[in-house]
Write an enzyme that holds these catalytic residues in place. Sequence first.
Site, PDB file in Angstrom:
ATOM      1  N   ASP A  48       0.740  -1.504   0.135  1.00 35.82           N
ATOM      2  CA  ASP A  48      -0.092  -0.096   0.266  1.00 35.82           C
ATOM      3  C   ASP A  48       0.499   1.280  -0.020  1.00 35.82           C
ATOM      4  O   ASP A  48       0.360   1.907   0.081  1.00 35.82           O
ATOM      5  CB  ASP A  48      -0.987  -0.304   1.248  1.00 35.82           C
ATOM      6  CG  ASP A  48      -0.319  -0.062   2.687  1.00 35.82           C
ATOM      7  OD1 ASP A  48       0.866  -0.123   2.635  1.00 35.82           O
ATOM      8  OD2 ASP A  48      -1.477  -0.159   3.668  1.00 35.82           O
ATOM      9  N   SER A  49       2.241   0.989  -0.050  1.00 35.11           N
ATOM     10  CA  SER A  49       3.067   1.942  -0.333  1.00 35.11           C
ATOM     11  C   SER A  49       3.154   2.697  -1.601  1.00 35.11           C
ATOM     12  O   SER A  49       2.898   4.001  -1.726  1.00 35.11           O
ATOM     13  CB  SER A  49       4.037   1.379  -0.256  1.00 35.11           C
ATOM     14  OG  SER A  49       4.554   0.485  -0.940  1.00 35.11           O
ATOM     15  N   ASP A  87      -1.564  -6.499  -0.654  1.00 26.59           N
ATOM     16  CA  ASP A  87      -1.297  -5.206   0.563  1.00 26.59           C
ATOM     17  C   ASP A  87      -2.531  -4.529   1.130  1.00 26.59           C
ATOM     18  O   ASP A  87      -3.406  -3.777  -0.085  1.00 26.59           O
ATOM     19  CB  ASP A  87      -0.444  -4.388   1.034  1.00 26.59           C
ATOM     20  CG  ASP A  87       0.227  -4.002   1.774  1.00 26.59           C
ATOM     21  OD1 ASP A  87      -0.177  -3.996   2.656  1.00 26.59           O
ATOM     22  OD2 ASP A  87       1.069  -3.172   2.447  1.00 26.59           O
ATOM     23  N   LYS A 117      -1.175  -9.579   2.449  1.00 23.92           N
ATOM     24  CA  LYS A 117      -0.403  -9.003   3.482  1.00 23.92           C
ATOM     25  C   LYS A 117      -2.008  -8.266   4.349  1.00 23.92           C
ATOM     26  O   LYS A 117      -2.338  -7.454   3.974  1.00 23.92           O
ATOM     27  CB  LYS A 117       0.182  -7.978   3.247  1.00 23.92           C
ATOM     28  CG  LYS A 117       1.545  -7.866   4.440  1.00 23.92           C
ATOM     29  CD  LYS A 117       2.366  -7.379   3.726  1.00 23.92           C
ATOM     30  CE  LYS A 117       2.229  -5.497   3.758  1.00 23.92           C
ATOM     31  NZ  LYS A 117       1.552  -4.624   4.766  1.00 23.92           N
ATOM     32  N   GLU A 119      -1.698  -5.350   7.863  1.00 25.70           N
ATOM     33  CA  GLU A 119      -1.118  -4.585   9.123  1.00 25.70           C
ATOM     34  C   GLU A 119      -1.923  -5.626  10.687  1.00 25.70           C
ATOM     35  O   GLU A 119      -2.953  -5.130  10.689  1.00 25.70           O
ATOM     36  CB  GLU A 119      -0.892  -3.483   9.012  1.00 25.70           C
ATOM     37  CG  GLU A 119      -0.311  -3.189   7.758  1.00 25.70           C
ATOM     38  CD  GLU A 119       0.354  -1.394   8.188  1.00 25.70           C
ATOM     39  OE1 GLU A 119      -0.261  -0.508   8.734  1.00 25.70           O
ATOM     40  OE2 GLU A 119       0.984  -1.124   6.459  1.00 25.70           O
ATOM     41  N   GLU A 186       9.013  -4.551  10.703  1.00 25.01           N
ATOM     42  CA  GLU A 186       9.050  -3.442   9.666  1.00 25.01           C
ATOM     43  C   GLU A 186       9.605  -2.523  10.843  1.00 25.01           C
ATOM     44  O   GLU A 186       9.155  -1.984  12.051  1.00 25.01           O
ATOM     45  CB  GLU A 186       7.893  -2.415   9.397  1.00 25.01           C
ATOM     46  CG  GLU A 186       8.479  -1.045   8.684  1.00 25.01           C
ATOM     47  CD  GLU A 186       7.611  -0.267   7.604  1.00 25.01           C
ATOM     48  OE1 GLU A 186       6.518  -1.652   7.553  1.00 25.01           O
ATOM     49  OE2 GLU A 186       7.650   0.898   6.819  1.00 25.01           O
TER      50      GLU A 186
HETATM   51  O1  KIV Z   1       3.151  -0.975   1.954  1.00 24.91           O
HETATM   52  C1  KIV Z   1       4.488  -2.228   1.343  1.00 24.91           C
HETATM   53  O2  KIV Z   1       4.948  -1.323   0.848  1.00 24.91           O
HETATM   54  C2  KIV Z   1       5.000  -2.502   2.958  1.00 24.91           C
HETATM   55  C3  KIV Z   1       6.805  -2.949   2.660  1.00 24.91           C
HETATM   56  C4  KIV Z   1       7.386  -1.881   3.316  1.00 24.91           C
HETATM   57  C5  KIV Z   1       6.391  -3.773   3.631  1.00 24.91           C
HETATM   58  O3  KIV Z   1       3.881  -2.662   3.333  1.00 24.91           O
END
Ligand code: KIV
Length: 268
Positions: A48-49, A87, A117, A119, A186
């Site tokens: 989600d970055s 994510d 994924k 959080e 992280e």
């Molecule tokens: O969103 C993302 O890129 C991440 C990674 C940095 C683990 O969660």
Amino acid sequence: MAGSGRITILDIKKKKLDGEKQVWITAYDFFTARHLDRAGVDGLLVGDSLNMVFYGKPNTLSLTLNQSLYHTEAVARAAEHAIVIGDMPFLTYQQSIAEAIANAGRYLKEAGAQGVKLEGGIEMADTVSRLTEIGIPVMGHVGLTPQSIHRFGGYRVQGKDDSSKSYLMESAEALQAAGCFAIVLEAMKPSVAAEITEKLTIPTIGIGAGASVDGQIIVINDIMGLDDSFEAKYVRKYFNLADKIREVGERFVADVKTGDYPSKKETY
Ligand code: KIV
């Protein structure tokens, strides 16, 4: 590697038992994913970055499920070898288990990902348990979880005091018991990441968590140097893409202005 050449969650778990370091990189588009897949990465995360490094937003919070699915589909279509994980954005899995199932399922059904994924620590264990029970592989993520940025009051290293350390240890164990196939650690004190790695049988994938983890994950834009204003201790810049894009832009501007482009010799 199992069967078809595609890395599965079983391969990811086995790498820990074999003592093999694993490599994960984020990707958000088809061709970057294809090149990274051919480079031999084990896992591609459509993080989600995306919201920050692709859409230029200040944090990850406003990313929508449809934006994430759109990019995950492109990455999953490109990858022939690496496992692809989507994510889940903020508030697409926290409100109820039913909503988490419906949204997580879309990554597998519509985007072609092999898992999701999400959080959060021990508080997410029931959700993880239900998702894995019905066949949706889940990667956990503890430490500095950027969707909780406002709770942390900034991007701060986690695990520095006893209560933070106990929460991280308990969370990692609860996520493993709930069925996660791996956990991202992280921005965590390296000694805490090392202790978690030692305790768990599933792999830990670190980012800013030191060297004593089972693998590393990094944001592709950061190691390519696309955002020249971004610096972090754990980021090694392998390239200066910002300068290269500017240089190509300047050269094309100059070529068009001077009449050097298009070439007189080109015929159509
Ligand atoms: O969103 C993302 O890129 C991440 C990674 C940095 C683990 O969660």
